[in-house]
Write an enzyme that holds these catalytic residues in place. Structure first.
Site, short mmCIF file in Angstrom:
data_model
loop_
_atom_site.label_atom_id
_atom_site.label_comp_id
_atom_site.label_asym_id
_atom_site.label_seq_id
_atom_site.Cartn_x
_atom_site.Cartn_y
_atom_site.Cartn_z
N HIS A 68 0.83 -1.20 0.00
CA HIS A 68 0.00 0.00 0.00
C HIS A 68 0.87 1.26 0.00
CE1 HIS A 68 -2.64 2.98 2.26
NE2 HIS A 68 -3.25 2.80 1.13
N GLU A 71 1.77 2.00 -3.47
CA GLU A 71 0.65 2.59 -4.22
C GLU A 71 0.68 4.11 -4.11
OE1 GLU A 71 -3.88 3.62 -3.48
OE2 GLU A 71 -3.41 1.54 -2.93
N HIS A 72 0.97 4.61 -2.92
CA HIS A 72 1.07 6.05 -2.73
C HIS A 72 2.31 6.62 -3.43
CE1 HIS A 72 -1.90 7.05 0.64
NE2 HIS A 72 -2.08 5.76 0.42
N GLU A 148 -4.67 8.08 7.06
CA GLU A 148 -5.65 7.20 6.41
C GLU A 148 -6.04 6.05 7.34
OE1 GLU A 148 -6.04 4.46 2.33
OE2 GLU A 148 -4.21 5.60 2.74
#
Length: 441
Positions: A68, A71-72, A148
């Site tokens: 993840h 992904e950023h 998040e």
């Protein structure tokens, strides 16, 4: 027309020609890169996705959350483009770009006008192949990801779902949160993120899928040119990476009732057990059962828990399937004082379905709901792009619309009852996220 078409790893050619210009094709490029497209001549837009078959389950100790994190970071710049350049490239043409990380895959995707497809391919290829993973940007995104995770932790429904996965897949990599935990994100090093990137982001792991107003050969040409400019090694004849195994790898279940204290007005209640993997023969019967039990306003859970008893505003059932294991759950949001009785009521509906099955009317309604949802879900280019990604990475077969509808039509009431019995007899875990205080007996 053949409704279900196997996709061998080395296949290049037409998968399906549905007429009227709609053609599904697959090519294997140098390096083992796979490209699947669906031509939709009536469309002026194209949705394209770059898939890597890496998800949170593939992370090693000390690197949890790295998928993840990447992904950023892939949006934060390359040697050729800044983060602002990447964002501006899509904004200036009215396009949309995003990414998603799952437990078994990552996808970077964009929807643009057909004339802007070369730009989308060039920019996403640059992101996937040449991410800087800049130390300063990494620290900035570390803070963004922690925010998040905090946002998700503030949502009691998200918390309940995460907790259920942990309990039903105890000790299994699929039980871990996709985004990692705050503790893991705080300490993960740049070196671990870079190692994860280099391990998985390579030609034989890359799958490009696109749907809309496109030409397959042109997509292949643009992808290959962009990859060659990136400097990736693309040997001729290289084989794609193998698909995931569907052999069960084992996971424990922490049974019983598990309570998570949160200062909220409404408790989130989940009851779940082990279910089917993505290629289990029972998966179609499970979908029909799920529809009848908790898939809409006419479902048993909605009618019994909300309409007849007024115990919840929202209630439903769901399933989550992965390559080697899956799980099933029942959800309701209710008064904290009624959490235990609502959990028991949902379980009784499942057990009643397992004992007596469903009526012919329920079976027809469930099959109709699934058929209609399948048709409506394939009316946009994004859904069709995702269907190609799933066919390549998950099932190894392409199922056309007629084939999908036929699968729902073939499910019988006895199959539904059998899969309900299978679920009802399996060990269960119950999650209650809500305030501490008195509970019903």
């Amino acid at each position: 027309m053949t409704p279900t078409i196997p996709i061998p790893a080395d296949f290049t050619g037409t998968i399906q020609d549905a007429g009227h210009g709609s053609v599904v094709r697959r090519s294997v490029l140098p390096g083992g890169v796979r490209v699947l497209t669906e031509s939709m001549p009536e469309q002026r837009s194209v949705t394209i996705g770059f898939w890597i078959a890496v998800g949170s389950r593939d992370e090693a100790e000390g690197g949890f959350g790295s998928t993840h994190f990447l992904e950023h970071l892939l949006f934060k710049g390359t040697p050729h483009r800044s983060a602002m350049d990447i964002a501006t490239a899509f904004d200036r043409v009215g396009g949309e770009s995003n990414a998603s990380t799952a437990k078994e895959s990552t996808c970077y995707h964009a929807r643009v006008l057909d004339t802007d497809l070369p730009m989308a391919i060039e920019v996403i290829t640059d992101m996937v192949t040449s991410a800087l993973i800049d130390p300063v940007e990494l620290e900035t995104e570390r803070g963004v990801i922690l925010e998040e995770l905090a946002m998700d932790a503030d949502d009691p429904v998200d918390t309940a779902h995460e907790e259920l996965a942990i309990r039903l897949l105890d000790g299994h990599p699929l039980g871990r949160p996709i985004g990692g935990t705050p503790d893991a994100i705080r300490v993960i090093s740049r070196d671990r993120v870079v190692d994860h990137y280099r391990q998985w982001y390579r030609p034989d792991e890359l799958v490009v899928t696109a749907a809309g107003g496109l030409d397959h050969e042109e997509v292949c040409r643009l992808v290959l040119q962009a990859l060659q400019r990136s400097g990736w090694d693309l040997p001729e004849g290289a084989a794609p990476a193998p698909r995931r195994s569907h052999v069960y790898t084992g996971a424990g279940i922490t049974e019983g009732v598990h309570r998570v204290a949160r200062p909220v007005e409404q408790a989130s209640v989940l009851v779940g057990g082990r279910s089917v993997h993505t290629l289990d023969p029972d998966r179609f019967a499970l979908a029909v059962m799920n529809s009848a039990l908790g898939g809409g306003m006419s479902s048993r859970l909605f009618q019994e828990v909300r309409e007849k008893r007024g115990l919840a505003y929202n209630t439903y059932s769901f399933s989550a399937s992965y390559s080697d294991v899956g799980y099933f759950g029942l959800y309701a949001g209710c008064s904290p004082a009624r959490a235990d009785s609502v959990a028991g009521l949902m379980v009784r509906e499942l057990e009643r379905l397992a004992e007596h099955g469903i009526t012919d009317e329920e079976l027809d309604r469930a099959r109709g709901q699934l058929s209609g949802g399948t048709v409506l879900g394939l009316e946009d280019t994004g859904s069709r792009m995702s269907r190609l990604g799933r066919a390549e990475l998950v099932t190894g077969e392409f199922v056309d619309l007629d084939g999908a509808l036929d699968r729902w039509r073939q499910v019988t009431s006895e199959q539904v009852r059998a899969v309900a019995r299978r679920l009802a007899e399996s060990p269960r875990a119950t999650i209650v996220v809500g305030p501490d205080g008195p509970r019903d007996s």
